[in-house]
Scaffold this motif. Structure first.
Motif, PDB file in Angstrom:
ATOM      1  N   VAL A  41       0.803  -1.223   0.000  1.00  0.00           N
ATOM      2  CA  VAL A  41       0.000   0.000   0.000  1.00  0.00           C
ATOM      3  C   VAL A  41       0.836   1.273   0.000  1.00  0.00           C
ATOM      4  CG1 VAL A  41      -1.998  -1.106   1.070  1.00  0.00           C
ATOM      5  CG2 VAL A  41      -0.261  -0.060   2.528  1.00  0.00           C
ATOM      6  N   PHE A  42       2.144   1.175   0.297  1.00  0.00           N
ATOM      7  CA  PHE A  42       2.990   2.364   0.333  1.00  0.00           C
ATOM      8  C   PHE A  42       4.444   1.947   0.208  1.00  0.00           C
ATOM      9  CE2 PHE A  42       5.478   5.602   2.664  1.00  0.00           C
ATOM     10  CZ  PHE A  42       5.124   6.725   1.928  1.00  0.00           C
ATOM     11  N   VAL A  43       5.211   2.718  -0.586  1.00  0.00           N
ATOM     12  CA  VAL A  43       6.646   2.475  -0.732  1.00  0.00           C
ATOM     13  C   VAL A  43       7.364   3.793  -0.476  1.00  0.00           C
ATOM     14  CG1 VAL A  43       8.488   1.742  -2.291  1.00  0.00           C
ATOM     15  CG2 VAL A  43       6.242   0.649  -2.436  1.00  0.00           C
ATOM     16  N   GLU A  44       8.301   3.775   0.472  1.00  0.00           N
ATOM     17  CA  GLU A  44       9.128   4.951   0.763  1.00  0.00           C
ATOM     18  C   GLU A  44      10.525   4.684   0.217  1.00  0.00           C
ATOM     19  OE1 GLU A  44      10.411   5.479   4.874  1.00  0.00           O
ATOM     20  OE2 GLU A  44      10.075   7.625   4.641  1.00  0.00           O
ATOM     21  N   LEU A  45      10.997   5.573  -0.652  1.00  0.00           N
ATOM     22  CA  LEU A  45      12.282   5.380  -1.308  1.00  0.00           C
ATOM     23  C   LEU A  45      13.190   6.586  -1.048  1.00  0.00           C
ATOM     24  CD1 LEU A  45      10.924   3.999  -4.692  1.00  0.00           C
ATOM     25  CD2 LEU A  45      11.955   2.695  -2.825  1.00  0.00           C
ATOM     26  N   VAL A  58      17.505   1.805   2.968  1.00  0.00           N
ATOM     27  CA  VAL A  58      17.279   2.945   2.078  1.00  0.00           C
ATOM     28  C   VAL A  58      15.801   3.262   1.857  1.00  0.00           C
ATOM     29  CG1 VAL A  58      19.481   2.733   0.861  1.00  0.00           C
ATOM     30  CG2 VAL A  58      17.478   1.486   0.007  1.00  0.00           C
ATOM     31  N   GLY A  59      14.933   2.518   2.499  1.00  0.00           N
ATOM     32  CA  GLY A  59      13.515   2.784   2.336  1.00  0.00           C
ATOM     33  C   GLY A  59      12.701   1.741   3.070  1.00  0.00           C
ATOM     34  N   VAL A  64      -0.537  -4.383   3.822  1.00  0.00           N
ATOM     35  CA  VAL A  64      -1.651  -4.479   4.761  1.00  0.00           C
ATOM     36  C   VAL A  64      -1.260  -5.305   5.981  1.00  0.00           C
ATOM     37  CG1 VAL A  64      -3.437  -4.082   3.036  1.00  0.00           C
ATOM     38  CG2 VAL A  64      -2.679  -6.411   3.496  1.00  0.00           C
ATOM     39  N   LYS A  65      -0.212  -6.139   5.861  1.00  0.00           N
ATOM     40  CA  LYS A  65       0.230  -6.996   6.951  1.00  0.00           C
ATOM     41  C   LYS A  65       1.301  -6.369   7.840  1.00  0.00           C
ATOM     42  CE  LYS A  65      -0.080 -11.408   4.406  1.00  0.00           C
ATOM     43  NZ  LYS A  65       0.749 -12.539   3.974  1.00  0.00           N
ATOM     44  N   THR A  66       2.275  -5.657   7.225  1.00  0.00           N
ATOM     45  CA  THR A  66       3.474  -5.258   7.958  1.00  0.00           C
ATOM     46  C   THR A  66       4.236  -4.170   7.211  1.00  0.00           C
ATOM     47  OG1 THR A  66       5.449  -6.143   9.057  1.00  0.00           O
ATOM     48  CG2 THR A  66       4.959  -7.001   6.868  1.00  0.00           C
ATOM     49  N   VAL A  67       5.310  -3.696   7.829  1.00  0.00           N
ATOM     50  CA  VAL A  67       6.250  -2.791   7.176  1.00  0.00           C
ATOM     51  C   VAL A  67       7.595  -3.505   7.120  1.00  0.00           C
ATOM     52  CG1 VAL A  67       7.455  -0.579   7.294  1.00  0.00           C
ATOM     53  CG2 VAL A  67       5.067  -0.736   8.012  1.00  0.00           C
ATOM     54  N   SER A  68       8.227  -3.485   5.960  1.00  0.00           N
ATOM     55  CA  SER A  68       9.513  -4.143   5.767  1.00  0.00           C
ATOM     56  C   SER A  68      10.521  -3.121   5.265  1.00  0.00           C
ATOM     57  CB  SER A  68       9.349  -5.277   4.750  1.00  0.00           C
ATOM     58  OG  SER A  68      10.560  -5.963   4.569  1.00  0.00           O
ATOM     59  N   GLU A  69      11.764  -3.245   5.706  1.00  0.00           N
ATOM     60  CA  GLU A  69      12.803  -2.328   5.259  1.00  0.00           C
ATOM     61  C   GLU A  69      13.358  -2.770   3.911  1.00  0.00           C
ATOM     62  OE1 GLU A  69      12.983  -3.746   8.438  1.00  0.00           O
ATOM     63  OE2 GLU A  69      12.000  -1.995   9.305  1.00  0.00           O
ATOM     64  N   LEU A  70      13.808  -1.790   3.138  1.00  0.00           N
ATOM     65  CA  LEU A  70      14.498  -2.041   1.873  1.00  0.00           C
ATOM     66  C   LEU A  70      15.969  -1.735   2.114  1.00  0.00           C
ATOM     67  CD1 LEU A  70      14.425  -2.609  -1.225  1.00  0.00           C
ATOM     68  CD2 LEU A  70      14.157  -0.135  -1.528  1.00  0.00           C
ATOM     69  N   PHE A  71      16.827  -2.728   1.862  1.00  0.00           N
ATOM     70  CA  PHE A  71      18.260  -2.559   2.039  1.00  0.00           C
ATOM     71  C   PHE A  71      18.935  -2.482   0.681  1.00  0.00           C
ATOM     72  CE2 PHE A  71      16.778  -4.646   5.871  1.00  0.00           C
ATOM     73  CZ  PHE A  71      17.392  -3.891   6.863  1.00  0.00           C
TER      74      PHE A  71
END
Length: 130
Positions: A41-45, A58-59, A64-71
């Motif tokens: 539902v949302f991507v922060e970059l 880095v983001g 709808v389930k969780t928030v995961s980090e982007l490495f």
């Protein structure tokens, strides 16, 4: 079984890396990762021009389930961000290796050396047997 695309490199954190013709590296999350997250539902970059280090967060990717980090698996400078994800974050679910890509990095150093530290498609698939 999740799709593992040939010609890419992978991380244990479920990111993929593609070497582009201009030497830059494109980054996204794998099909396995988007399945695990569910509806995104949302991507922060990061902002274009930001300098990043290998394995730096880095983001984030919110589902709808969780928030995961982007490495970021390699160090360099962010030269492009997939702005389409601002309006359509679900592109990551529909085409994680296509229109759902996230950022492009101009790597510090020679890309082949950086990519050699990552997993091949076969290695990634072997580590993520369903």
């Amino acid at each position: 079984m999740s799709e593992v695309k040939a010609g890419l490199w992978y991380t244990k954190d479920h990111e993929w890396v593609e070497k582009l013709e201009n030497g830059n590296l494109r980054l996204g999350i794998t099909d396995f990762a988007q399945h695990q997250l569910g509806d995104i539902v949302f991507v922060e970059l990061p902002a274009e021009g930001r300098t990043v280090s290998a394995e730096e967060e880095v983001g984030s990717i919110e589902s709808v389930k969780t928030v995961s980090e982007l490495f970021c698996p390699v160090g360099g400078t962010v030269v492009a961000v997939n702005e389409a994800l601002d309006a359509e974050p679900e592109l990551v679910n529909g085409a994680p290796y296509g229109n759902g890509w996230m950022i492009e990095i101009q790597p510090d150093g020679e890309a082949e050396g950086l990519l050699a530290a990552l997993l091949t498609p076969e290695q990634y698939e072997a580590e993520n047997q369903d």
